[in-house]
Each structure stands twice: as C-alpha cells, then as structure tokens.
Enzyme design. Structure first.
Site, PDB file in Angstrom:
ATOM      1  N   ASP A   1     -17.165  40.299  24.852  1.00  0.00           N
ATOM      2  CA  ASP A   1     -18.028  39.294  24.226  1.00  0.00           C
ATOM      3  C   ASP A   1     -19.180  38.894  25.145  1.00  0.00           C
ATOM      4  O   ASP A   1     -19.046  38.885  26.375  1.00  0.00           O
ATOM      5  CB  ASP A   1     -17.222  38.045  23.852  1.00  0.00           C
ATOM      6  CG  ASP A   1     -16.223  38.326  22.744  1.00  0.00           C
ATOM      7  OD1 ASP A   1     -16.439  39.282  21.985  1.00  0.00           O
ATOM      8  OD2 ASP A   1     -15.223  37.583  22.642  1.00  0.00           O
TER       9      ASP A   1
ATOM     10  N   GLU B   1     -12.171  43.703  23.866  1.00  0.00           N
ATOM     11  CA  GLU B   1     -11.014  42.863  24.166  1.00  0.00           C
ATOM     12  C   GLU B   1      -9.820  43.127  23.257  1.00  0.00           C
ATOM     13  O   GLU B   1      -8.673  43.123  23.706  1.00  0.00           O
ATOM     14  CB  GLU B   1     -11.370  41.369  24.053  1.00  0.00           C
ATOM     15  CG  GLU B   1     -12.394  40.900  25.044  1.00  0.00           C
ATOM     16  CD  GLU B   1     -13.768  40.833  24.418  1.00  0.00           C
ATOM     17  OE1 GLU B   1     -14.102  41.759  23.661  1.00  0.00           O
ATOM     18  OE2 GLU B   1     -14.504  39.867  24.692  1.00  0.00           O
TER      19      GLU B   1
ATOM     20  N   ASP C   1     -20.551  36.232  26.365  1.00  0.00           N
ATOM     21  CA  ASP C   1     -20.564  34.868  26.879  1.00  0.00           C
ATOM     22  C   ASP C   1     -19.990  34.909  28.288  1.00  0.00           C
ATOM     23  O   ASP C   1     -19.687  35.982  28.820  1.00  0.00           O
ATOM     24  CB  ASP C   1     -19.781  33.908  25.970  1.00  0.00           C
ATOM     25  CG  ASP C   1     -18.348  34.342  25.720  1.00  0.00           C
ATOM     26  OD1 ASP C   1     -17.857  35.240  26.446  1.00  0.00           O
ATOM     27  OD2 ASP C   1     -17.709  33.816  24.811  1.00  0.00           O
TER      28      ASP C   1
ATOM     29  N   ARG D   1     -18.201  31.942  18.674  1.00  0.00           N
ATOM     30  CA  ARG D   1     -18.272  30.964  19.773  1.00  0.00           C
ATOM     31  C   ARG D   1     -19.721  30.863  20.224  1.00  0.00           C
ATOM     32  O   ARG D   1     -20.196  31.668  21.010  1.00  0.00           O
ATOM     33  CB  ARG D   1     -17.358  31.382  20.932  1.00  0.00           C
ATOM     34  CG  ARG D   1     -15.895  31.313  20.577  1.00  0.00           C
ATOM     35  CD  ARG D   1     -15.009  31.539  21.791  1.00  0.00           C
ATOM     36  NE  ARG D   1     -13.608  31.484  21.409  1.00  0.00           N
ATOM     37  CZ  ARG D   1     -12.892  32.525  21.007  1.00  0.00           C
ATOM     38  NH1 ARG D   1     -13.458  33.709  20.963  1.00  0.00           N
ATOM     39  NH2 ARG D   1     -11.638  32.396  20.657  1.00  0.00           N
TER      40      ARG D   1
ATOM     41  N   GLU E   1     -17.092  34.087  29.547  1.00  0.00           N
ATOM     42  CA  GLU E   1     -15.760  34.669  29.678  1.00  0.00           C
ATOM     43  C   GLU E   1     -15.787  36.168  29.428  1.00  0.00           C
ATOM     44  O   GLU E   1     -15.129  36.942  30.133  1.00  0.00           O
ATOM     45  CB  GLU E   1     -14.781  34.004  28.709  1.00  0.00           C
ATOM     46  CG  GLU E   1     -13.364  34.458  28.958  1.00  0.00           C
ATOM     47  CD  GLU E   1     -12.378  33.879  27.956  1.00  0.00           C
ATOM     48  OE1 GLU E   1     -11.180  33.989  28.198  1.00  0.00           O
ATOM     49  OE2 GLU E   1     -12.824  33.331  26.936  1.00  0.00           O
TER      50      GLU E   1
ATOM     51  N   TYR F   1     -20.701  36.393  15.924  1.00  0.00           N
ATOM     52  CA  TYR F   1     -19.794  35.838  16.934  1.00  0.00           C
ATOM     53  C   TYR F   1     -19.612  34.337  16.726  1.00  0.00           C
ATOM     54  O   TYR F   1     -20.573  33.598  16.538  1.00  0.00           O
ATOM     55  CB  TYR F   1     -20.339  36.115  18.328  1.00  0.00           C
ATOM     56  CG  TYR F   1     -19.358  35.816  19.433  1.00  0.00           C
ATOM     57  CD1 TYR F   1     -18.088  36.379  19.425  1.00  0.00           C
ATOM     58  CD2 TYR F   1     -19.701  34.984  20.485  1.00  0.00           C
ATOM     59  CE1 TYR F   1     -17.189  36.124  20.445  1.00  0.00           C
ATOM     60  CE2 TYR F   1     -18.816  34.720  21.512  1.00  0.00           C
ATOM     61  CZ  TYR F   1     -17.554  35.293  21.485  1.00  0.00           C
ATOM     62  OH  TYR F   1     -16.652  35.024  22.489  1.00  0.00           O
TER      63      TYR F   1
ATOM     64  N   HIS G   1     -26.306  34.032  21.569  1.00  0.00           N
ATOM     65  CA  HIS G   1     -26.232  34.579  20.216  1.00  0.00           C
ATOM     66  C   HIS G   1     -26.887  33.643  19.214  1.00  0.00           C
ATOM     67  O   HIS G   1     -27.462  32.628  19.569  1.00  0.00           O
ATOM     68  CB  HIS G   1     -24.786  34.801  19.778  1.00  0.00           C
ATOM     69  CG  HIS G   1     -23.801  34.800  20.887  1.00  0.00           C
ATOM     70  ND1 HIS G   1     -22.978  33.753  21.169  1.00  0.00           N
ATOM     71  CD2 HIS G   1     -23.526  35.761  21.807  1.00  0.00           C
ATOM     72  CE1 HIS G   1     -22.225  34.045  22.212  1.00  0.00           C
ATOM     73  NE2 HIS G   1     -22.535  35.243  22.619  1.00  0.00           N
TER      74      HIS G   1
END
Length: 954
Positions: free
Chosen positions: A103, A17, A105, A338, A107, A336, A383
């Site tokens: 990432d 990203e 997740d 989040r 998103e 990570y 995670h």
C-alpha cells in the site's frame, strides 16, 4: 515497459500484502509475472523477550529497542511468517526483477522496506504504487515504478519505536498498581480518557426542568393544499420581551447560565397559568422573515467520514466498515480506503459528472467540476478520496455485490456522484405570532419553515446525523403563506415540560470524529484503536454507545495523576505534528526519540518525575524517569472513588466492588461486588446500599447427619452453591487430598432461603437411578447445561431439575428407549424477532442457548455480548453480531496428535511441519482478506516478559 513482455524482461516477482489482492492483480498482469503475498508484516519488533536473539541482554532484551545506541530496533521475522519468507526467497531466486507493490502509505512503505531488508534481492528492485486495483491502474504502476521513500520508512519506524517504548514502559506500571495484563498506548490511552471524561460529565450532571407552550394556529383559509397549509405549529419564544428558557440556557449543574438576565424560566405552574390567561387571546402575525436557503454537496469520503456515515446509515462499527472496505478495495471495486484526502482525480470527476447527467439529467450538473480541500492537517496519504474505482463508475446494480459489500459500495457510490452535483436551493422562513393575555402579558410564538425549490445533490444523497432527533438536510417544513398583520386562531395550546439531558456518550462514529477534530493519532488507525479499548475491557458497548468500565476509571486516574502529559490531548496532538515533521524531513528521528525517552540533554531529564508528568517544561519530558519513580503512586488511592461519606467504589484485581468502612478499627468493611455491565453513571448511593444489603458471606445450614461436617451456602463468582466444611487437618494437597463436596443451587433456589434439606439433596447428586438389563448403572446428574441422565458414555437430557430426584428406573429406561435427539430436545420459540438479515436475507431471531441468548439467521449463530440485552437489542445490532461472526470464520478444531513410532520420528516431524506451515499460511491468508479488521501495526499484540502490553497504533 509492457506488462506482458516476458521475453524482454524475464520473470518478474510482484509482492503485495494479501492473497486476495494478489489474486486480483495477477489477473491484470498476465504471463511473465508471479504475484505473491507477504501476508502482512513479515518482520517486526519481538513480541516477547524469548524472541530476542541471545546476544542481546538487559533493557534491549526487554524492550526490543537499544535505547543507548540511537534507539536501534531489534527486528525479528515473525514465527508464523518464516515459511512465507522462505517461499518468497525461493520465488525471488527464479526472478529477474522485484516489484514491491504494498500500500502507498507509511505502513505500506515500511512493509516494502522490510521485505527488501529480509529478502536481500540481487536483482533490480522497484516500488510499484497504485490507489485502485483496476487493469489500467496496475499496468500504469508497473510501467512507472519509483524508488522506496526512505523518509516515509523512517517516519513509520519512529512511530513504531515510540509506541513500543510507551507501551512497554507504561503498561508494567498498570500491572503493578492496578491489575495484571493491562495495556497503555499513545492514542489508546487518550481515547479511553475521552470516554471516561464524558462519563464523569454525566455523573456530575444535574438535570433542569423547564416548560413552554406549543400552539397550533389556523389561518382560516380554505381550501388548503400541501404548498399552502391551513394550520401550522409554533412554540412560545418570549413573554414581555424576555426569551423563554430552553435547554441550552442551563448548565450541567441544572441552573441557568450566567448572563441569562433577559431569559424567563417557566415551571409547570407558571406555564399552566399563562395557558389559562391565553385562552381568549386573539393572535396575529407579527413578522415574516424569508431568507434564501442553499446547501452544497458533502465532500467525497475519507476514512473517518466513511466510518461515521456507515455507523449512522448502516449500523456498522468502525472495524466492520474497514473489513468490508478492505474487501471491496482488494477486489477492485473502490479506491484505497485508508486516506485523509477528499480530492478526486480528473478521471474520477469525469466519471462522476457523466453519471450525474445519465441518471439525473443535465439540470443537476454544475458548469464546472467541484473540488474539495482536505480538512485534515498534515494529511499523509498520497491517494484520492474513497470512491468507486475505474474511469467509469459501476452502479451498485452492475457490481453483482450483495449484503454488506453492496450496502457499503452503494454508500460510497452515492456520496461520490452527489459530490459533483449542483447545490440544493430554496427558502427558509420564520414566522412570529403574537397576542396579549387576559392578565396583560405579551406572548410571542415562533415557527420556522424550509422549502426546497431545487433538490440538487439531495436527490442522490443525504448525510446522516449522530443525534437521532436532528433534522436531516432534505427535510421540508412548509408554513402557510401569511403576511404581517394577518389574524390567526389558536386552535390548540398545550403546555410541554422538558428536562435537560446529560451529554450523550460517545458512539464509535462520534469518538472517531472527536479524535480527528483534536488531531490525535492517524485517522487510518482509529478503527483498530476502538477495537483495542473494547477488547481490553476499558470500554463496552450498550447499544451503540461506548461505556467506560470502572477499570478504565482507575487506569485513567493513574495516568492523569502520574503521567499527565502522556494523556494530555494537546501533547498527543503535538507529538503527531512532530512525527509528521520527521516524515517531511524537517526533523530527525533519533534526537526526537532521545528527548521523548530521556528528556532534554544527553540522556538525562531536566526535572523530576513529577515535573515531567504534569505538563511543565519541554513537551517531550522524559519517559524513562517517569516510569522509574513509582514511589508516589498509591495503588489503593488511584483505584478508589468516593460515593458518599462512608461508601467507596474500589477497583480490585478481581473486579470492582463497593465498600462501607468498618466502624471498628482494624476490622474489614462490608463489601459487595458490582455487576460488570453496570454503567458508572448509574452507580448511585441508593444502588450501592441495595448491593450491600444483598446476602453475602457464608450461610450456615447445619450438620450433615452422615458425615457430621458443617454445610454452608456461599455466593461464588459463578453463582450460589452449597459445600461442606472439612474437619481441621484434612489433607488438601497431595495424593491423599480430600476435596469438599460442592453443588450449585438449582434455578428455583435462592441463597438466603436454601435449607439444610435442600443442601443434602444437592450433595446427594449424582443419584443412582438403577441398572439397565445389561447391568450398566444409570445416574441422574446436574450439569453445565442442565439436568440429565447418564449411562456409560450415553447421556440424555431431563426436562426439569426436580426429575433428578424423582425419575424412576422404568422412566429412565423409557427415555433411553427413544431415539437420541441431536442438539436440544425441542426447538423453543424465539425470544425476539429482528427482521431479515441484509446479507443472508434470512429472518434473524434471538434464541436462548446453552451459553445464553444468541442471534441466528439459521446459518450463523452469534452470542449476545455482556452489554446486549434481549429486550433492547436492535435489528442493526443483531445484524452486526452476525457479520462479525461471519468475518471471523468457522472455529478451527485442533487435531489430536497421533503417537509416532520411534523409527519414523524424523519423517513424521517433517510431515507435521509442512502441514503446520500450510495451515499457518491459509490462516494468515484468511486473516489478510479482512486486513482492516486487523490492527495496522501489531503493537497491541506485543507482550513483554509474557505479559500483555498494547501500544496504541494497533
């Protein structure tokens, strides 16, 4: 699969990203790999109808979603990402494999899917996932890729469509009924309601007064030591067997709660009378109760607990915490950030236990590793907890970090290490002290103590508290070693008065906790949600407290009365459960969206709009019918709040004001603006009367003896001023339009005392002082930054407003003879000193500037916000303002366009486009390095029909 085998596998393109993440990963992969950033989302729902392809019309064009064809989303490549997409396509054309390393997740999975859809790769595609950026983790991720998880993609797409429908359908109702450019969102609106409801509780609160006695008792033993003190303090707990009332015994109405029959409420008179009766009393120990004390370590950080602790210990807002954490993650310092998980990998547990032994000794290491179960329902992240990265934790001193980066890493490191340490143990003791007063009453005092015999994990880390008066876990209170029957001497007895306090306003930390406890929204989005409601002016900060604006009262009032289900806490939590079921493959997206938007059945709601809004029937209701039937919404009613019988607060299109109803039918009532920074619970009847008593309207000053025009003084939104009333028929538009002369009042003038002579002086400006030897005219003027002289394009500041009317030509020439000072004329002393900034380590002070007071460390300046006051600003708030300013970076200046020759139009345009693309890429790259500060979804950036609309997850 070796990560460096270029010859065996050709060239591989890895897409992440952010540029910062790309730079770190590139160093771990070596030759044969090209690592490039997508710079966030490359594709999304259209921001405006203008971005929608021409083939779409009607509702599809307005919403960006085709609700009649299975809610098909209309995705467009963001305008500022087209150049980056072209670059990625070019790199892909030269590559043999594609690794999507976004990432891990929902998103991140969605971004990877969009990349695949837009780039249309003809080479093998792999999904590369990792939760920390270390050499080992990256090489393992390359060697063990997986396929795209379509269920995660579908779940994220459903959220995105849901939030689009919510925001683009409900926000226009707010525009029509409250104020233009407002926004509504699935979690945003519920978070705002929480803050408003807390303020309502404060407004309805009635304080109760209660008294008790505090005594200092001595054992008479000497010598005393720290382990066995001679005296101790105790508080009156009972009289004649009745418990003394404390704050918890009173309700919000200021009265004792029902069921308080065995409770004694002491007022000041009763407390002092009891004190007098106890002056000669002999006291003794009535009881000693000792219990073992044990405190277990706190779980490692997940996203929300990290935000809460960073707020308590470091003074960081949620946004600032996530900005710093994102930077630490992308540079390989932490895992990570989040995550809903509190678990640690076996590698991390081993690293933490090794550090416990190394730093604190084997006595502090438990026999078996500690494990922590997640407390978050439907935790979606795969995670670990937030922890230092790697199989060996770097101590803060070994990282080379500084400032905010160092402080947050240290917090994460301490919490992680402490989570693998032994319990703290000790003893808690309660001592009861009794005596009989001279009037025969039995009085009992109570004291509590705590002794920690083994600190365990508290040696490494102690959790903070939202309540500044709360006692932290490592605090000891030692009591003397006494036994039942021991005589005690009352060395001092003091009456103490108390008053109950209204419930505390939410802080960022406590609002995050409340949202998580209610299972509303995703914890990873809370920072962006809070940022949104602050930017939308629904909430402002007073110190660390979140204060709702009067505007938010009107918005919440409308939503509660006409869209009750949409801001219902349980409904919002149930929607979150539904979305998690979709992610787990237990429910289908399209049928669920149909029920939410159209209601039960095939495209039609089962009940009326009122029924769908008040919580009856199916919990998904029917949004479409709700926003269609607006006839029952009285815009004036939902924006009006009664203060007293004849006083009403109204929220108008230009801000809140208080109004007294006119006694004459048809005549307008008396009005007064309410200051923007006034907390709602401080608007009393007395303050409203005071605001109405202030001078308002036009003050006629008399006629200008030269023009004959009437001069008046007025109070405008930018302060008081004087102006002239032009004769009727004077053209106000067109080339012959005449504008009335206007001048702001000086600082020494007041609206209700300004005179005709004052007005004539003000309107005489600019005053011609004379001409210099070259014949250039010099004038004295009043400007935005104060009084000044002007000669051509050369201006010089005057030291006082009076000088504008008195300065002579000789004095003006003398001022111009001096070298021109850059910046302000002289450095004024600071208004307040705040201490050294933790980042720059330079002294931070508050100064008065052109745009008002600001904080500065000599390198960075940050203007105080409307809710910040010089007198009350704390050092932590000053540091936070400077950190936010640094995170935004320097303001970019727009270069003026140079006129191009006709023959070179095409070439110039090409050059300019390239430059613009480069600038856009650089800007985007910078923004992505602080990705946590940006919203995880872009909903709040979206607008329909050129109006601003925010949906909640961004």
């Amino acid at each position: 699969m070796s990560p460096s085998s270029e010859t065996a596998h050709g060239q591989r393109l890895v897409i992440v990203e952010s540029p910062a993440k790309a730079k770190t990963i590139k160093g771990y992969l070596g030759p044969g790999y090209i690592v490039e950033a997508s710079v966030g989302h490359i594709r999304d729902l259209p921001s405006t109808a203008a971005e929608v392809p021409d083939k779409y019309t009607g509702e599809v064009r307005r919403l960006g979603v085709d609700v009649d064809h299975d809610f098909a989303p209309i995705y467009v490549v963001n305008a500022d990402k087209k150049s980056q997409v072209s670059k990625l396509k070019s790199l892909l054309a030269e590559s043999d494999e594609l690794f999507l390393a976004t990432d891990e997740d929902r998103e991140g999975e969605a971004i990877a899917w969009h990349l695949q859809e837009v780039l249309k790769p003809k080479v093998p595609v792999h999904r590369m996932v990792f939760h920390e950026i270390t050499k080992t983790a990256i090489q393992e991720a390359v060697a063990n890729p997986r396929e795209l998880n379509q269920r995660l993609v579908d779940a994220q797409e459903t959220r995105r469509i849901l939030d689009r429908l919510y925001g683009f359908e409900v926000s226009p109702v707010l525009w029509k009924k409250v104020m233009p450019k407002l926004s509504a969102g699935r979690v945003q609106s519920v978070a705002t309601r929480l803050v408003v409801e807390r303020e309502r509780e404060r407004m309805a609160f009635r304080s109760a007064s209660y008294w008790d006695l505090v005594g200092t008792f001595g054992t008479g033993r000497t010598p005393a030591d720290a382990a066995n003190p001679e005296t101790f303090g105790a508080r009156l707990s009972a009289v004649d067997g009745k418990r003394i009332a404390s704050g918890r015994d009173f309700g919000s109405d200021g009265r004792l709660k029902a069921g308080s029959v065995n409770t004694l409420h002491l007022d000041e008179q009763a407390a002092r009378a009891l004190l007098a009766a106890l002056e000669q009393t002999a006291f003794s120990v009535r009881g000693v109760e000792s219990k073992p004390y044990r405190r277990s370590p706190y779980a490692p950080f997940r996203t929300t607990t990290l935000q809460q602790e960073a707020s308590r210990k470091l003074g960081f807002g949620a946004k600032r915490t996530m900005q710093v954490a994102q930077k630490l993650y992308e540079n390989g310092f932490i895992t990570y950030m989040r995550t809903d998980s509190t678990t640690l990998s076996e590698t991390a547990v081993t690293a933490a236990r090794a550090q416990v032994t190394q730093l604190y000794g084997a006595d502090y290491l438990p026999d078996a590793p500690r494990t922590y179960a997640s407390k978050v329902k439907n935790a979606q992240e795969a995670h670990e907890a937030v922890r230092p990265s790697g199989d060996r934790f770097r101590t803060p001193a070994e990282t080379g970090l500084s400032g905010d980066d160092f402080r947050l890493y240290e917090l994460i490191w301490m919490r992680t290490v402490a989570s693998q340490m032994k319990d703290a143990v000790g003893q808690s003791v309660t001592v009861k002290v009794g005596g009989r007063s001279s009037d025969g009453r039995d009085a009992e005092f109570s004291a509590s103590g705590k002794i920690i015999t083994f600190h365990g994990f508290l040696k490494a880390y102690v959790e903070g508290a939202d309540d500044p008066n709360a006692e932290l876990d490592d605090r000891e209170r030692r009591l003397p070693q006494v036994t039942e029957g021991d005589p005690l001497a009352a060395e001092q007895l003091t009456p103490e008065g108390h008053a109950t306090k209204p419930p505390a306003r939410y802080t960022e930390a406590s609002l995050v906790k409340e949202l998580e406890d209610r299972e509303i929204g995703r914890p990873s989005t809370y920072a962006s949600i809070i940022d949104t409601i602050i930017n939308r002016r629904y909430v402002f900060k007073k110190g660390t407290a979140l204060v709702p604006s009067f505007l938010s009262f009107a918005v919440v009032n409308l939503l509660e009365k006409h869209f009750g289900r949409l801001v219902d806490y349980d409904f919002t939590a149930r929607m979150e459960d539904d979305l998690d079921r979709i992610a787990a493959g237990e429910a289908q997206s399209v049928p669920w969206l149909k029920r939410f938007y159209f209601g039960e059945g095939e495209g039609h709601a089962t009940g009326g709009a009122a029924e769908a809004g008040n919580g009856d029937g199916d919990h998904l209701g029917g949004l479409k019918e709700l926003v269609t039937d607006l006839g029952a919404i009285d815009a004036r009613e939902i924006s009006s709040f009664r203060i007293s019988d004849d006083l009403t607060l109204r929220v108008g299109r230009y801000g809140p004001y208080v109004e007294r109803a006119s006694t004459v039918e048809g005549e307008p009532g008396q009005r007064a603006d309410i200051p923007d920074e006034l907390p709602p619970d401080e608007l009393t009847v007395e303050l409203a009367e005071e605001l109405l008593a202030k001078p308002s309207g036009d003050f006629e000053l008399g006629q200008d003896p030269v023009s004959g025009n009437q001069l008046v003084a007025k109070d405008g939104r930018y302060g008081p001023y004087v102006t002239e009333i032009l004769p009727e028929g004077t053209p106000k538009t067109g080339k012959n339009a005449v504008k009335p002369r206007t001048a702001s009042l000086l600082k020494t003038m007041a609206l209700d005392t300004v005179t005709l002579d004052d007005a004539l002086k003000l309107l005489s400006l600019p005053r011609v002082v004379g001409k210099d030897p070259e014949g250039v005219e010099i004038t004295a003027q009043n400007g935005r930054y104060g009084p000044y002289l002007k000669r051509g394009t050369d201006s010089r500041s005057l030291t006082s407003e009076e000088q504008m009317f008195t300065v002579t030509l000789e004095e003006a020439l003398a001022i111009y003879a001096q070298p021109k000072q850059r910046g302000r004329a002289a450095a004024a002393p600071p208004l307040k000193e705040l201490g050294n900034d933790p980042v720059s380590e330079r002294p931070v002070v508050v100064k008065d500037g052109r745009f008002g007071p600001y904080v500065t460390d000599g390198e960075t300046n940050a203007t105080l916000r409307k809710d910040d006051e010089v007198e009350t600003i704390t050092p932590e708030r000053g540091y936070e303002l400077l950190a936010e300013k640094r995170a935004r970076g320097p303001v970019k200046k727009t270069a003026k366009k140079a006129p191009a020759k006709k023959a070179a139009v095409k070439k110039t345009a090409t050059t300019k486009t390239a430059a613009t693309k480069t600038a856009a890429a650089k800007t985007a790259a910078k923004k992505t390095t602080t990705k946590a500060a940006a919203k995880k979804t872009t909903t709040t950036k979206k607008a329909a029909a050129s109006k601003t609309t925010a949906t909640d997850e961004g």
